[in-house]
Motif scaffolding. Sequence first.
Motif, PDB file in Angstrom:
ATOM      1  N   ILE A 294       0.025 -11.686 -10.315  1.00  0.00           N
ATOM      2  CA  ILE A 294       0.705 -10.416 -10.084  1.00  0.00           C
ATOM      3  C   ILE A 294       2.056 -10.749  -9.454  1.00  0.00           C
ATOM      4  O   ILE A 294       2.170 -11.719  -8.703  1.00  0.00           O
ATOM      5  CB  ILE A 294      -0.134  -9.466  -9.191  1.00  0.00           C
ATOM      6  CG1 ILE A 294       0.456  -8.063  -9.159  1.00  0.00           C
ATOM      7  CG2 ILE A 294      -0.290 -10.031  -7.781  1.00  0.00           C
ATOM      8  CD1 ILE A 294      -0.494  -7.021  -8.574  1.00  0.00           C
ATOM      9  N   THR A 295       3.074  -9.980  -9.787  1.00  0.00           N
ATOM     10  CA  THR A 295       4.394 -10.215  -9.208  1.00  0.00           C
ATOM     11  C   THR A 295       4.433  -9.647  -7.791  1.00  0.00           C
ATOM     12  O   THR A 295       3.623  -8.777  -7.449  1.00  0.00           O
ATOM     13  CB  THR A 295       5.507  -9.556 -10.051  1.00  0.00           C
ATOM     14  OG1 THR A 295       5.311  -8.147 -10.044  1.00  0.00           O
ATOM     15  CG2 THR A 295       5.535 -10.094 -11.465  1.00  0.00           C
ATOM     16  N   PRO A 296       5.379 -10.093  -6.948  1.00  0.00           N
ATOM     17  CA  PRO A 296       5.486  -9.517  -5.606  1.00  0.00           C
ATOM     18  C   PRO A 296       5.661  -7.987  -5.614  1.00  0.00           C
ATOM     19  O   PRO A 296       4.985  -7.292  -4.844  1.00  0.00           O
ATOM     20  CB  PRO A 296       6.701 -10.235  -5.007  1.00  0.00           C
ATOM     21  CG  PRO A 296       6.693 -11.577  -5.684  1.00  0.00           C
ATOM     22  CD  PRO A 296       6.259 -11.269  -7.100  1.00  0.00           C
ATOM     23  N   PRO A 297       6.509  -7.407  -6.500  1.00  0.00           N
ATOM     24  CA  PRO A 297       6.590  -5.940  -6.522  1.00  0.00           C
ATOM     25  C   PRO A 297       5.282  -5.276  -6.961  1.00  0.00           C
ATOM     26  O   PRO A 297       4.942  -4.192  -6.498  1.00  0.00           O
ATOM     27  CB  PRO A 297       7.698  -5.638  -7.541  1.00  0.00           C
ATOM     28  CG  PRO A 297       8.496  -6.882  -7.637  1.00  0.00           C
ATOM     29  CD  PRO A 297       7.536  -8.004  -7.361  1.00  0.00           C
ATOM     30  N   GLY A 298       4.532  -5.942  -7.833  1.00  0.00           N
ATOM     31  CA  GLY A 298       3.244  -5.405  -8.260  1.00  0.00           C
ATOM     32  C   GLY A 298       2.254  -5.360  -7.106  1.00  0.00           C
ATOM     33  O   GLY A 298       1.533  -4.375  -6.928  1.00  0.00           O
ATOM     34  N   MET A 299       2.209  -6.427  -6.304  1.00  0.00           N
ATOM     35  CA  MET A 299       1.334  -6.444  -5.131  1.00  0.00           C
ATOM     36  C   MET A 299       1.774  -5.395  -4.123  1.00  0.00           C
ATOM     37  O   MET A 299       0.946  -4.711  -3.521  1.00  0.00           O
ATOM     38  CB  MET A 299       1.325  -7.835  -4.491  1.00  0.00           C
ATOM     39  CG  MET A 299       0.412  -7.936  -3.275  1.00  0.00           C
ATOM     40  SD  MET A 299      -1.333  -7.545  -3.610  1.00  0.00           S
ATOM     41  CE  MET A 299      -1.905  -9.121  -4.212  1.00  0.00           C
ATOM     42  N   ALA A 300       3.087  -5.238  -3.949  1.00  0.00           N
ATOM     43  CA  ALA A 300       3.603  -4.226  -3.024  1.00  0.00           C
ATOM     44  C   ALA A 300       3.186  -2.823  -3.470  1.00  0.00           C
ATOM     45  O   ALA A 300       2.858  -1.966  -2.637  1.00  0.00           O
ATOM     46  CB  ALA A 300       5.122  -4.326  -2.922  1.00  0.00           C
ATOM     47  N   ALA A 301       3.177  -2.578  -4.780  1.00  0.00           N
ATOM     48  CA  ALA A 301       2.768  -1.271  -5.296  1.00  0.00           C
ATOM     49  C   ALA A 301       1.277  -1.021  -5.043  1.00  0.00           C
ATOM     50  O   ALA A 301       0.885   0.092  -4.666  1.00  0.00           O
ATOM     51  CB  ALA A 301       3.081  -1.167  -6.782  1.00  0.00           C
ATOM     52  N   LEU A 302       0.441  -2.051  -5.234  1.00  0.00           N
ATOM     53  CA  LEU A 302      -0.987  -1.908  -4.933  1.00  0.00           C
ATOM     54  C   LEU A 302      -1.193  -1.594  -3.458  1.00  0.00           C
ATOM     55  O   LEU A 302      -1.958  -0.705  -3.088  1.00  0.00           O
ATOM     56  CB  LEU A 302      -1.756  -3.182  -5.290  1.00  0.00           C
ATOM     57  CG  LEU A 302      -1.965  -3.528  -6.756  1.00  0.00           C
ATOM     58  CD1 LEU A 302      -2.765  -4.826  -6.877  1.00  0.00           C
ATOM     59  CD2 LEU A 302      -2.657  -2.420  -7.504  1.00  0.00           C
ATOM     60  N   LYS A 303      -0.486  -2.328  -2.605  1.00  0.00           N
ATOM     61  CA  LYS A 303      -0.612  -2.123  -1.153  1.00  0.00           C
ATOM     62  C   LYS A 303      -0.119  -0.737  -0.750  1.00  0.00           C
ATOM     63  O   LYS A 303      -0.737  -0.064   0.078  1.00  0.00           O
ATOM     64  CB  LYS A 303       0.159  -3.206  -0.403  1.00  0.00           C
ATOM     65  CG  LYS A 303       0.124  -3.037   1.102  1.00  0.00           C
ATOM     66  CD  LYS A 303      -0.114  -4.321   1.816  1.00  0.00           C
ATOM     67  CE  LYS A 303      -0.149  -4.193   3.320  1.00  0.00           C
ATOM     68  NZ  LYS A 303      -0.885  -3.093   3.874  1.00  0.00           N
ATOM     69  N   ALA A 304       0.992  -0.282  -1.348  1.00  0.00           N
ATOM     70  CA  ALA A 304       1.526   1.045  -1.023  1.00  0.00           C
ATOM     71  C   ALA A 304       0.525   2.139  -1.409  1.00  0.00           C
ATOM     72  O   ALA A 304       0.322   3.097  -0.662  1.00  0.00           O
ATOM     73  CB  ALA A 304       2.860   1.268  -1.726  1.00  0.00           C
TER      74      ALA A 304
END
Length: 161
Positions: free
Chosen positions: A10-20
């Motif tokens: 997963i890309t860093p922005p993808g992980m950030a979206a999951l976390k958000a």
Amino acid sequence: MASKPLGPPITPPGMAALKARYDHLLGKERPEIVEIVSWAAGNGDRSENGDYLYGRKRMREIDRELAYLSGRMKACRVVDPSQQPDKARVFFGAKVELADEDDERMHVQIVGDDEQDAGCGKVGWSSPIAKAVKGASIGDCRKVKLPGGVKEWEVMAISYD
């Protein structure tokens, strides 16, 4: 001793979206539903109390999504596309320009399956297009098996941002 298999990328922005999404559900939506259910429970007969029944149903949905997101965040492996050592070939995170036989162009980015969005040109790592172009260099032609049949694409450009 066997090593632990690597999780899906997963890309860093993808992980950030999951976390958000996880944080929003846990910090905002779930507490609001708990408050509604508590209020509705105090109104007496729960068997015909729409607020109570809907609230309990919504709380179960939120809890299921929280469990799913938590599992995905633990399982996924964050891969930063900008750290790719071989930027001349298509790997995870690559932005790729493809051209078909009629010189119709398509721009895609190879991302994690959890963050794919075909409307935005983000194709999942497990998609037919991503599988076909993995490891390709500029000028390589690859056949992609699609629901409408086989289509050939040529890699025109590769970038990693």
